[in-house]
Design a protein around this motif. Sequence first.
Motif, mmCIF file in Angstrom:
data_model
loop_
_atom_site.group_PDB
_atom_site.id
_atom_site.type_symbol
_atom_site.label_atom_id
_atom_site.label_comp_id
_atom_site.label_asym_id
_atom_site.label_seq_id
_atom_site.Cartn_x
_atom_site.Cartn_y
_atom_site.Cartn_z
ATOM 1 N N ALA A 116 0.831 -1.206 0.000
ATOM 2 C CA ALA A 116 0.000 0.000 0.000
ATOM 3 C C ALA A 116 0.867 1.257 0.000
ATOM 4 C CB ALA A 116 -0.932 -0.009 1.206
ATOM 5 N N CYS A 117 1.952 1.245 0.773
ATOM 6 C CA CYS A 117 2.853 2.392 0.819
ATOM 7 C C CYS A 117 3.506 2.628 -0.542
ATOM 8 C CB CYS A 117 3.926 2.190 1.883
ATOM 9 S SG CYS A 117 3.342 2.281 3.589
ATOM 10 N N CYS A 118 3.923 1.545 -1.183
ATOM 11 C CA CYS A 118 4.563 1.671 -2.497
ATOM 12 C C CYS A 118 3.594 2.225 -3.528
ATOM 13 C CB CYS A 118 5.099 0.304 -2.941
ATOM 14 S SG CYS A 118 6.546 -0.254 -2.010
ATOM 15 N N GLN A 119 2.365 1.738 -3.523
ATOM 16 C CA GLN A 119 1.358 2.251 -4.460
ATOM 17 C C GLN A 119 1.085 3.727 -4.207
ATOM 18 O OE1 GLN A 119 -1.843 -0.501 -3.698
ATOM 19 N NE2 GLN A 119 -1.156 -1.950 -5.274
ATOM 20 N N PHE A 120 1.070 4.123 -2.945
ATOM 21 C CA PHE A 120 0.853 5.526 -2.585
ATOM 22 C C PHE A 120 2.011 6.385 -3.095
ATOM 23 C CE2 PHE A 120 1.222 9.183 0.228
ATOM 24 C CZ PHE A 120 -0.085 9.629 0.320
ATOM 25 N N LEU A 121 3.255 5.897 -2.919
ATOM 26 C CA LEU A 121 4.428 6.658 -3.335
ATOM 27 C C LEU A 121 4.539 6.779 -4.847
ATOM 28 C CD1 LEU A 121 7.030 5.370 -0.729
ATOM 29 C CD2 LEU A 121 6.198 7.708 -0.974
ATOM 30 N N VAL A 122 4.082 5.767 -5.567
ATOM 31 C CA VAL A 122 4.085 5.855 -7.031
ATOM 32 C C VAL A 122 3.259 7.056 -7.478
ATOM 33 C CG1 VAL A 122 3.211 4.757 -9.140
ATOM 34 C CG2 VAL A 122 4.555 3.429 -7.513
ATOM 35 N N LYS A 123 2.135 7.276 -6.817
ATOM 36 C CA LYS A 123 1.272 8.399 -7.175
ATOM 37 C C LYS A 123 1.848 9.741 -6.729
ATOM 38 C CE LYS A 123 -2.907 5.543 -6.893
ATOM 39 N NZ LYS A 123 -4.196 5.325 -6.197
ATOM 40 N N GLN A 124 2.808 9.710 -5.805
ATOM 41 C CA GLN A 124 3.407 10.941 -5.302
ATOM 42 C C GLN A 124 4.684 11.328 -6.045
ATOM 43 O OE1 GLN A 124 1.788 12.742 -2.906
ATOM 44 N NE2 GLN A 124 0.238 11.133 -3.165
ATOM 45 N N LEU A 125 5.110 10.502 -6.995
ATOM 46 C CA LEU A 125 6.360 10.782 -7.691
ATOM 47 C C LEU A 125 6.334 12.152 -8.352
ATOM 48 C CD1 LEU A 125 7.084 7.306 -9.315
ATOM 49 C CD2 LEU A 125 8.503 8.458 -7.601
ATOM 50 N N HIS A 126 7.424 12.878 -8.188
ATOM 51 C CA HIS A 126 7.555 14.233 -8.716
ATOM 52 C C HIS A 126 9.046 14.472 -8.968
ATOM 53 C CE1 HIS A 126 7.786 18.690 -8.587
ATOM 54 N NE2 HIS A 126 6.563 18.628 -9.088
ATOM 55 N N PRO A 127 9.407 15.350 -9.913
ATOM 56 C CA PRO A 127 10.831 15.602 -10.143
ATOM 57 C C PRO A 127 11.604 16.009 -8.898
ATOM 58 C CG PRO A 127 9.548 16.517 -11.940
ATOM 59 C CD PRO A 127 8.563 16.033 -10.919
ATOM 60 N N SER A 128 10.908 16.561 -7.906
ATOM 61 C CA SER A 128 11.590 17.016 -6.687
ATOM 62 C C SER A 128 11.807 15.908 -5.671
ATOM 63 C CB SER A 128 10.798 18.149 -6.035
ATOM 64 O OG SER A 128 9.524 17.681 -5.608
ATOM 65 N N ASN A 129 11.114 14.751 -5.830
ATOM 66 C CA ASN A 129 11.241 13.699 -4.804
ATOM 67 C C ASN A 129 11.552 12.313 -5.342
ATOM 68 O OD1 ASN A 129 8.833 12.592 -5.818
ATOM 69 N ND2 ASN A 129 7.562 13.485 -4.227
ATOM 70 N N CYS A 130 11.567 12.142 -6.669
ATOM 71 C CA CYS A 130 11.688 10.784 -7.223
ATOM 72 C C CYS A 130 13.023 10.121 -6.897
ATOM 73 C CB CYS A 130 11.467 10.803 -8.730
ATOM 74 S SG CYS A 130 12.554 11.922 -9.624
ATOM 75 N N LEU A 131 14.098 10.917 -6.795
ATOM 76 C CA LEU A 131 15.392 10.321 -6.455
ATOM 77 C C LEU A 131 15.394 9.806 -5.019
ATOM 78 C CD1 LEU A 131 17.744 12.930 -8.143
ATOM 79 C CD2 LEU A 131 17.445 10.545 -8.819
ATOM 80 N N GLY A 132 14.797 10.587 -4.119
ATOM 81 C CA GLY A 132 14.725 10.145 -2.731
ATOM 82 C C GLY A 132 13.853 8.914 -2.570
ATOM 83 N N ILE A 133 12.738 8.878 -3.279
ATOM 84 C CA ILE A 133 11.861 7.707 -3.215
ATOM 85 C C ILE A 133 12.567 6.482 -3.774
ATOM 86 C CG2 ILE A 133 9.754 6.704 -4.190
ATOM 87 C CD1 ILE A 133 8.447 9.459 -3.931
ATOM 88 N N ARG A 134 13.314 6.668 -4.852
ATOM 89 C CA ARG A 134 14.041 5.537 -5.436
ATOM 90 C C ARG A 134 15.076 4.985 -4.455
ATOM 91 N NH1 ARG A 134 18.253 5.903 -10.424
ATOM 92 N NH2 ARG A 134 19.456 6.826 -8.724
ATOM 93 N N MET A 135 15.787 5.863 -3.758
ATOM 94 C CA MET A 135 16.816 5.407 -2.814
ATOM 95 C C MET A 135 16.206 4.666 -1.632
ATOM 96 S SD MET A 135 19.881 8.218 -2.728
ATOM 97 C CE MET A 135 18.919 9.713 -2.800
ATOM 98 N N ILE A 136 15.091 5.199 -1.112
ATOM 99 C CA ILE A 136 14.420 4.520 0.005
ATOM 100 C C ILE A 136 13.915 3.153 -0.443
ATOM 101 C CG2 ILE A 136 12.355 4.581 1.453
ATOM 102 C CD1 ILE A 136 12.758 7.600 1.688
ATOM 103 N N ALA A 137 13.312 3.107 -1.622
ATOM 104 C CA ALA A 137 12.802 1.820 -2.133
ATOM 105 C C ALA A 137 13.929 0.827 -2.331
ATOM 106 C CB ALA A 137 12.064 2.058 -3.450
ATOM 107 N N ASP A 138 15.065 1.320 -2.806
ATOM 108 C CA ASP A 138 16.221 0.439 -3.015
ATOM 109 C C ASP A 138 16.743 -0.094 -1.690
ATOM 110 O OD1 ASP A 138 18.122 -0.881 -4.518
ATOM 111 O OD2 ASP A 138 19.549 0.778 -4.453
ATOM 112 N N MET A 139 16.819 0.759 -0.685
ATOM 113 C CA MET A 139 17.306 0.346 0.640
ATOM 114 C C MET A 139 16.376 -0.674 1.282
ATOM 115 S SD MET A 139 18.525 4.061 2.097
ATOM 116 C CE MET A 139 18.687 3.448 3.772
ATOM 117 N N GLN A 140 15.079 -0.573 0.998
ATOM 118 C CA GLN A 140 14.115 -1.473 1.620
ATOM 119 C C GLN A 140 13.818 -2.701 0.757
ATOM 120 O OE1 GLN A 140 13.360 -0.900 4.746
ATOM 121 N NE2 GLN A 140 14.567 0.990 4.572
ATOM 122 N N GLY A 141 14.456 -2.793 -0.386
ATOM 123 C CA GLY A 141 14.248 -3.965 -1.244
ATOM 124 C C GLY A 141 12.898 -3.978 -1.946
#
Length: 581
Positions: A116-141
């Motif tokens: 549910a969190c991942c689906q929520f974050l996909v909808k929140q992707l923006h040029p200002s936050n997508c790199l941070g979201i990608r790094m968090i997702a990578d760290m959490q597998g």
Amino acid sequence: MSCVSISPKHAESSLQIMESYLHKQLLTDVTLIAGNKRVPAHRLVLCAGSEYFAAMFTNSMRESVQNEIELMNVDGDALWALVLYCYTGCIELQEDSVETLLVTACLLQMNPVIKACCQFLVKQLHPSNCLGIRMIADMQGCSELVEYAHAYTTKHFIEVTKNEEFLLLSANEVSKLLESEDLNVPSEETVFHALVTWLEHDPENRSKDASKLLGLVKLPLLSPAFIVDNIESNEMFKDQRMAQELVMEALKYHLLPERRPLLQTGRTKPRKATVGTLLVLGGMDAIDGTTFIDAFSLRNNAWRYLAAMSSKRLGFAAVVLDRKLIVAGGTDGLRTLNTVECFDFSTLTWSTLPPMNVHRLGLGMAVLGGFLYAVGGYDGDCFFNAVERWDPGTGHWSSICPMSVQRAGVGVAVLNDKLYAVGGDDISSCLNTVECYDPHTNKWTPCAPMSKRRGWVGVGVMNGCLYALGGVDYTSRTNPNWYLEPSRFDCVERYDPKTDTWTMVAPMSVPRASVGVCVLGDRLMAVGGYDGQQSLTLVEAYDPHLNEWEPVAPLKVGRRGRCVVVKNLTNNILNNILNDQ
């Protein structure tokens, strides 16, 4: 004996009662501690909602008998929200707390919440936050979220580089980004400027990584002037040996074009977004696609409807001149045409150009020295060796030296500032002959013939060589059934002008004539065609270094039309269509 469902919502009501006990702190048998927050709970409920707690409480771990358990580096508010989820199956997701909730849910192995969190974050992707979201997702597998965030980042690369997240990336993260072939950029200059922006944000600490990261910019694809003005004298790279070697490699690529086949590296392979857009037009008997123009984006590996031709044409020719699409000749099904039309990519509108002097079906067409050449064809009765040239400056068509033979269904291409006419069909048979036109002498010169007679042949130019694809060879026209017994080819020949020789290369996957041919990046594309029974949706790409064909996304409808490549499309409507925004 039978089992009767007395209360269909028994499980739900039971959990509601347990939740009420939780809030009253009745029958709770463990207290979770996260920072200053103490969270009472029931072990059984926690085990049902979390694999982490199930492993903790059902094994011989010391925590299984402790009344209080401290969870290190866990946010107390996130922990309380997840404990409540175990009782209710509901959780509130908010922009300012969802990332912390995702990290905690990953620790506690609560997969429904993670999803549910991942689906929520996909909808929140923006040029200002997508790199941070990608790094968090990578760290959490969270692999799917990593893919979504990375795809979003590459698609919106230009906007991403204007935000603070990009400036704060580590050298390793910048490397991951710059090495992507999917960056949505108009040219390699954009990538270079992004790198310089990042380096200049902290030059003292980042200069040590400058050369390594510069190696991820495809310098050979930049103009020599850009390389000299922006890189060779740049203080950031000036005293770094590796950077200067990269500059010399790029300049050598420009200075020695005849050696380019031997100088191929990852830096000479263009990114998918910079190769241009492949357009396919018309199609002999594709009822639904006769007047359609479809566009192929290599970055998306997909075809999309772009526009409609202004009228029905079959057997026409098409080229790109001054970033406009020119369509000439052919037939409307009733008569052979000499009309010429122009599609302006900036306005997405059609206009009429001066007609050719000759009505031509099955003509070849190419641009050489800023002039448009119409070669061969026939008018339904006569086959032509006539060639005419259009001058955009005067708007006039004028006849030039004719070819040595009549050719319809002729393949036409430009190589080394000369116009080549390959194969074709004359009044008696298909041809294997080839000739080239020098505009400075206004003369045609014969070249070595192909090994096959090829009418309605596809031709393309790549790495200084001419390619002839497929085609058809009819039996003698003295045979009453000549049109019923043609041979179609899957074989491909390559012509080297330096040695005046043809060589067979890897064949296409199926025999076909009237195949559309063009170069997209470092691949030769074979689009559609006719196999004797139907117009094809098949699209293949040829790698000259591996001598292999590989399939590409098929057309939406079978075609034996023309294809062209247009670069640097700037119309916003057009870009929205191609990028599916």
